[in-house]
Design a protein around this motif. Structure first.
Motif, PDB file in Angstrom:
ATOM      1  N   ALA A 121       0.827  -1.204   0.000  1.00 15.31           N
ATOM      2  CA  ALA A 121       0.000   0.000   0.000  1.00 15.31           C
ATOM      3  C   ALA A 121       0.867   1.262   0.000  1.00 15.31           C
ATOM      4  CB  ALA A 121      -0.934  -0.011   1.203  1.00 15.31           C
ATOM      5  N   ALA A 122       1.944   1.228   0.759  1.00 15.73           N
ATOM      6  CA  ALA A 122       2.831   2.403   0.810  1.00 15.73           C
ATOM      7  C   ALA A 122       3.485   2.648  -0.545  1.00 15.73           C
ATOM      8  CB  ALA A 122       3.887   2.195   1.892  1.00 15.73           C
ATOM      9  N   ALA A 123       3.894   1.569  -1.234  1.00 18.05           N
ATOM     10  CA  ALA A 123       4.518   1.724  -2.548  1.00 18.05           C
ATOM     11  C   ALA A 123       3.520   2.262  -3.559  1.00 18.05           C
ATOM     12  CB  ALA A 123       5.083   0.386  -3.012  1.00 18.05           C
ATOM     13  N   GLU A 124       2.274   1.781  -3.495  1.00 15.66           N
ATOM     14  CA  GLU A 124       1.249   2.271  -4.410  1.00 15.66           C
ATOM     15  C   GLU A 124       0.958   3.748  -4.157  1.00 15.66           C
ATOM     16  OE1 GLU A 124      -2.057  -0.302  -3.847  1.00 15.66           O
ATOM     17  OE2 GLU A 124      -1.220  -1.935  -5.069  1.00 15.66           O
ATOM     18  N   ALA A 125       0.898   4.136  -2.894  1.00 15.49           N
ATOM     19  CA  ALA A 125       0.625   5.542  -2.569  1.00 15.49           C
ATOM     20  C   ALA A 125       1.738   6.448  -3.072  1.00 15.49           C
ATOM     21  CB  ALA A 125       0.448   5.695  -1.064  1.00 15.49           C
ATOM     22  N   ALA A 126       2.968   5.972  -3.023  1.00 12.73           N
ATOM     23  CA  ALA A 126       4.108   6.773  -3.470  1.00 12.73           C
ATOM     24  C   ALA A 126       4.395   6.582  -4.955  1.00 12.73           C
ATOM     25  CB  ALA A 126       5.347   6.390  -2.657  1.00 12.73           C
ATOM     26  N   ASN A 127       3.567   5.765  -5.642  1.00  9.89           N
ATOM     27  CA  ASN A 127       3.752   5.477  -7.061  1.00  9.89           C
ATOM     28  C   ASN A 127       5.150   4.915  -7.334  1.00  9.89           C
ATOM     29  OD1 ASN A 127       2.834   5.291  -9.715  1.00  9.89           O
ATOM     30  ND2 ASN A 127       3.603   7.334 -10.248  1.00  9.89           N
ATOM     31  N   GLU A 128       5.580   4.002  -6.476  1.00  7.29           N
ATOM     32  CA  GLU A 128       6.888   3.377  -6.601  1.00  7.29           C
ATOM     33  C   GLU A 128       6.742   1.901  -6.972  1.00  7.29           C
ATOM     34  OE1 GLU A 128       8.743   3.920  -2.857  1.00  7.29           O
ATOM     35  OE2 GLU A 128       9.228   6.040  -3.175  1.00  7.29           O
ATOM     36  N   GLN A 129       7.747   1.402  -7.692  1.00  2.45           N
ATOM     37  CA  GLN A 129       7.780  -0.013  -8.042  1.00  2.45           C
ATOM     38  C   GLN A 129       8.443  -0.813  -6.925  1.00  2.45           C
ATOM     39  OE1 GLN A 129       9.920  -0.273 -11.725  1.00  2.45           O
ATOM     40  NE2 GLN A 129       8.200   0.453 -12.969  1.00  2.45           N
ATOM     41  N   LEU A 130       7.896  -1.991  -6.666  1.00  2.00           N
ATOM     42  CA  LEU A 130       8.513  -2.887  -5.693  1.00  2.00           C
ATOM     43  C   LEU A 130       9.517  -3.816  -6.359  1.00  2.00           C
ATOM     44  CD1 LEU A 130       5.377  -3.842  -3.565  1.00  2.00           C
ATOM     45  CD2 LEU A 130       7.302  -2.429  -2.856  1.00  2.00           C
ATOM     46  N   CYS A 131       9.206  -4.257  -7.583  1.00  2.00           N
ATOM     47  CA  CYS A 131      10.088  -5.231  -8.253  1.00  2.00           C
ATOM     48  C   CYS A 131       9.970  -5.107  -9.770  1.00  2.00           C
ATOM     49  CB  CYS A 131       9.775  -6.656  -7.800  1.00  2.00           C
ATOM     50  SG  CYS A 131       8.018  -7.081  -7.853  1.00  2.00           S
ATOM     51  N   GLY A 132       9.928  -3.890 -10.272  1.00  2.75           N
ATOM     52  CA  GLY A 132       9.936  -3.669 -11.714  1.00  2.75           C
ATOM     53  C   GLY A 132       8.608  -3.870 -12.398  1.00  2.75           C
ATOM     54  N   GLU A 133       7.504  -3.918 -11.644  1.00  2.00           N
ATOM     55  CA  GLU A 133       6.198  -4.162 -12.264  1.00  2.00           C
ATOM     56  C   GLU A 133       5.800  -3.007 -13.172  1.00  2.00           C
ATOM     57  OE1 GLU A 133       5.368  -2.513  -8.099  1.00  2.00           O
ATOM     58  OE2 GLU A 133       6.817  -3.834  -9.089  1.00  2.00           O
ATOM     59  N   GLN A 134       5.077  -3.343 -14.267  1.00  2.00           N
ATOM     60  CA  GLN A 134       4.647  -2.359 -15.236  1.00  2.00           C
ATOM     61  C   GLN A 134       3.153  -2.533 -15.495  1.00  2.00           C
ATOM     62  OE1 GLN A 134       6.679  -0.092 -16.610  1.00  2.00           O
ATOM     63  NE2 GLN A 134       8.660  -0.875 -15.923  1.00  2.00           N
ATOM     64  N   GLY A 135       2.547  -1.559 -16.163  1.00  2.00           N
ATOM     65  CA  GLY A 135       1.159  -1.673 -16.578  1.00  2.00           C
ATOM     66  C   GLY A 135       0.228  -1.829 -15.399  1.00  2.00           C
ATOM     67  N   SER A 136      -0.684  -2.811 -15.509  1.00  2.00           N
ATOM     68  CA  SER A 136      -1.694  -3.014 -14.469  1.00  2.00           C
ATOM     69  C   SER A 136      -1.278  -4.066 -13.448  1.00  2.00           C
ATOM     70  CB  SER A 136      -3.016  -3.432 -15.117  1.00  2.00           C
ATOM     71  OG  SER A 136      -2.861  -4.643 -15.839  1.00  2.00           O
ATOM     72  N   ALA A 137      -0.002  -4.455 -13.446  1.00  2.00           N
ATOM     73  CA  ALA A 137       0.448  -5.482 -12.516  1.00  2.00           C
ATOM     74  C   ALA A 137       0.279  -5.014 -11.074  1.00  2.00           C
ATOM     75  CB  ALA A 137       1.906  -5.835 -12.786  1.00  2.00           C
ATOM     76  N   VAL A 138      -0.200  -5.906 -10.239  1.00  2.00           N
ATOM     77  CA  VAL A 138      -0.371  -5.631  -8.818  1.00  2.00           C
ATOM     78  C   VAL A 138       0.334  -6.733  -8.040  1.00  2.00           C
ATOM     79  CG1 VAL A 138      -1.998  -5.387  -6.919  1.00  2.00           C
ATOM     80  CG2 VAL A 138      -2.569  -4.445  -9.165  1.00  2.00           C
ATOM     81  N   ILE A 139       1.247  -6.362  -7.157  1.00  2.00           N
ATOM     82  CA  ILE A 139       1.940  -7.328  -6.316  1.00  2.00           C
ATOM     83  C   ILE A 139       1.051  -7.638  -5.116  1.00  2.00           C
ATOM     84  CG2 ILE A 139       4.055  -7.846  -5.075  1.00  2.00           C
ATOM     85  CD1 ILE A 139       4.334  -7.391  -8.113  1.00  2.00           C
ATOM     86  N   VAL A 140       0.797  -8.908  -4.881  1.00  2.00           N
ATOM     87  CA  VAL A 140      -0.088  -9.296  -3.784  1.00  2.00           C
ATOM     88  C   VAL A 140       0.744  -9.706  -2.579  1.00  2.00           C
ATOM     89  CG1 VAL A 140      -1.882 -10.044  -5.378  1.00  2.00           C
ATOM     90  CG2 VAL A 140      -0.194 -11.698  -4.564  1.00  2.00           C
ATOM     91  N   PRO A 141       0.199  -9.542  -1.375  1.00  2.00           N
ATOM     92  CA  PRO A 141       0.954  -9.918  -0.169  1.00  2.00           C
ATOM     93  C   PRO A 141       1.191 -11.420  -0.099  1.00  2.00           C
ATOM     94  CG  PRO A 141      -0.938  -8.503   0.356  1.00  2.00           C
ATOM     95  CD  PRO A 141      -1.103  -8.928  -1.057  1.00  2.00           C
ATOM     96  N   GLY A 142       2.290 -11.787   0.521  1.00  2.00           N
ATOM     97  CA  GLY A 142       2.547 -13.185   0.835  1.00  2.00           C
ATOM     98  C   GLY A 142       2.977 -14.056  -0.313  1.00  2.00           C
ATOM     99  N   LEU A 143       3.446 -13.476  -1.414  1.00  2.00           N
ATOM    100  CA  LEU A 143       3.950 -14.303  -2.508  1.00  2.00           C
ATOM    101  C   LEU A 143       5.149 -15.125  -2.028  1.00  2.00           C
ATOM    102  CD1 LEU A 143       3.880 -11.985  -5.668  1.00  2.00           C
ATOM    103  CD2 LEU A 143       2.484 -14.018  -5.253  1.00  2.00           C
ATOM    104  N   ASP A 144       5.304 -16.321  -2.590  1.00  2.00           N
ATOM    105  CA  ASP A 144       6.447 -17.156  -2.228  1.00  2.00           C
ATOM    106  C   ASP A 144       7.748 -16.420  -2.526  1.00  2.00           C
ATOM    107  OD1 ASP A 144       4.805 -19.211  -1.449  1.00  2.00           O
ATOM    108  OD2 ASP A 144       4.833 -20.212  -3.401  1.00  2.00           O
ATOM    109  N   GLU A 145       8.664 -16.496  -1.578  1.00  2.00           N
ATOM    110  CA  GLU A 145       9.966 -15.865  -1.768  1.00  2.00           C
ATOM    111  C   GLU A 145      10.951 -16.788  -2.472  1.00  2.00           C
ATOM    112  OE1 GLU A 145      11.473 -13.432   1.545  1.00  2.00           O
ATOM    113  OE2 GLU A 145       9.709 -14.134   2.666  1.00  2.00           O
ATOM    114  N   GLU A 146      10.651 -18.093  -2.562  1.00  2.00           N
ATOM    115  CA  GLU A 146      11.526 -19.049  -3.232  1.00  2.00           C
ATOM    116  C   GLU A 146      10.692 -19.884  -4.196  1.00  2.00           C
ATOM    117  OE1 GLU A 146      13.293 -21.301  -0.129  1.00  2.00           O
ATOM    118  OE2 GLU A 146      14.789 -19.782   0.367  1.00  2.00           O
ATOM    119  N   LEU A 147      11.196 -20.063  -5.411  1.00  2.00           N
ATOM    120  CA  LEU A 147      10.518 -20.838  -6.440  1.00  2.00           C
ATOM    121  C   LEU A 147      11.410 -21.986  -6.906  1.00  2.00           C
ATOM    122  CD1 LEU A 147       9.061 -17.876  -8.556  1.00  2.00           C
ATOM    123  CD2 LEU A 147       7.937 -19.145  -6.715  1.00  2.00           C
TER     124      LEU A 147
END
Length: 422
Positions: free
Chosen positions: A64-90
């Motif tokens: 929410a803080a990144a969205e409010a500041a219009n900042e990228q968390l991990c290079g997302e573009q367009g309509s991409a939305v990063i959701v909480p709790g994504l796996d950190e290891e794949l």
């Protein structure tokens, strides 16, 4: 491996980094000596993920803080939305398989029967790959902005900054620089030099990807599959006749969620549900004649199977989503006969004929949102166009005989010549 009727077994285990643990084993024992034997085998594998997801592990507050500041968390573009709790290891592994077998060998009938029951399960995250490039490539058209791997982007910016300083480009916005001929010319020289430096660096001085086990994935994804099956094989000797029957059943049920663009942007992601079953029957009869040096064989094979497939593709930009739902049913059989006739010790004739029949039924229940106007997905092969959501069915039947004749002559114990027609 068939049960032998003796007591036996083995157990092996492996451990390694990333939490790797594998164990495999088997045990066999007679149930009724010289009549009924058993064997059970299994395998289990697990390993932690070895690809770091830079989009994973963020809390709802951080997002929410990144969205409010219009900042990228991990290079997302367009309509991409990063959701909480994504796996950190794949790229983890978690699967097991097992098989139980019974072998029945009655002494009152010259026969050998083997029942095989087996199953397996996969329950792990999706397999993640890498998207590498300096311009976004086709992704730039698809997402309008284009995804570039952050470390490549940072490297480019550092090289460009060094080139700007070398050419004396003032630290002003590009649009202001372009209004000054000298500044614009210096900036163009600097950009051209930076492109050449970056290209040479990536092509010659080191591997393209400095961090092959890191990536940006806005979708965790998973791969889950259950498979079960059984077969019964019987081999019998009746005088000079040999008879074999093999009956089989296989089925699986699978679910996959794939971030197939391997980026933090939404370009093409798949939610796939599919399941299938198959039944087969194989019959074989063989006899070696006593009066003449001839061996003949005949047999029949039958198959029935069905696949149900449901795929939802999520896209963005110029790659809109697509829904594909269809079922395919197959019925098939084949019958054959063949013989080997040794005229002399050196000359042998081999010949056979087979008839094959197969029927496929393909039923499209839904294909919507074509990828582009040049690809009409709302159409079935050989049928008039259909509106989205309208059933399309297609049935094809194939039937053909096949055959072969082969004459073999042995020149000596190690060399043969032959003529073949098929």
């Amino acid at each position: 491996k068939r049960p032998t009727g003796d007591f036996g077994g083995y157990l092996t285990a492996n451990v390694g980094n990333f939490g790797l643990f594998e164990i495999e084993g088997a045990v066999e024992a007679p149930i009724v000596p010289d009549l009924l034997a058993s064997r059970f085998a299994f395998r289990f594998q697990q390993r932690d993920g070895l690809v770091d997801n830079r989009c994973g592990g963020f809390s709802a507050g951080e997002i929410a803080a990144a969205e409010a500041a219009n900042e990228q968390l991990c290079g997302e573009q367009g309509s991409a939305v990063i959701v909480p709790g994504l796996d950190e290891e794949l790229n983890d592994i978690h699967r097991w398989a097992m098989r139980g077998m019974l072998r029945y060998q009655p002494d009152w009938l010259d026969s050998d029967w083997v029942l095989n029951v087996h199953g397996s399960r996969v329950d792990q995250g999706q397999t993640a790959g890498q998207a590498i490039g300096t311009e976004g490539g086709v992704f730039a058209d698809a997402t309008r902005n284009g995804y570039i791997v952050p470390e490549i982007q940072a490297e480019r910016q550092a090289i460009e900054q060094a080139a700007f300083e070398a050419e004396g480009v003032p630290d002003i916005p590009p649009e202001r620089c372009d209004r000054r001929p000298n500044c614009r010319a210096a900036r163009e020289r600097a950009l051209a030099s930076a492109e050449e430096t970056l290209a040479n660096t990536l092509a010659y001085n080191r591997p393209l990807d400095l961090r092959p086990f890191e990536g940006d994935y806005n979708q965790g994804g998973h791969e889950r599959q259950e498979s079960w099956g059984a077969s019964l094989r019987g081999d019998m000797e009746i005088g000079t006749l040999s008879f074999t029957t093999i009956s089989g059943f296989e089925q699986y049920d699978r679910s996959r969620i794939l971030d197939a663009d391997y980026t933090s942007s939404i370009i093409f992601e798949f939610d796939i549900q599919d399941d299938a079953w198959q039944v087969t029957q194989d019959l074989r009869l063989e006899q070696q004649l006593e009066d003449i040096p001839l061996t003949w064989r005949t047999g029949a094979y039958a198959l029935a199977e069905r696949l149900d497939y449901d795929q939802v593709t999520t896209g963005d930009g110029d790659v809109p989503g697509v829904i594909q739902r269809y079922a395919q049913t197959t019925w098939a059989y084949g019958i054959y006969g063949e013989f080997d006739w040794a005229f002399t010790d050196d000359l042998e004739l081999k010949a056979g004929v087979r008839y094959n029949w197969e029927r496929k039924e393909f039923d499209i229940s839904e294909i919507t949102n074509p990828i582009s106007s040049t690809i009409d997905l709302n159409r079935c092969v050989g049928r008039p166009p259909a509106l989205p959501g309208v059933d399309c069915e297609e049935t094809r039947t194939f039937s053909d005989p096949t055959g072969t004749v082969k004459l073999v002559y042995g020149l000596d114990e190690t060399t043969q010549i032959y003529a073949l027609y098929a």
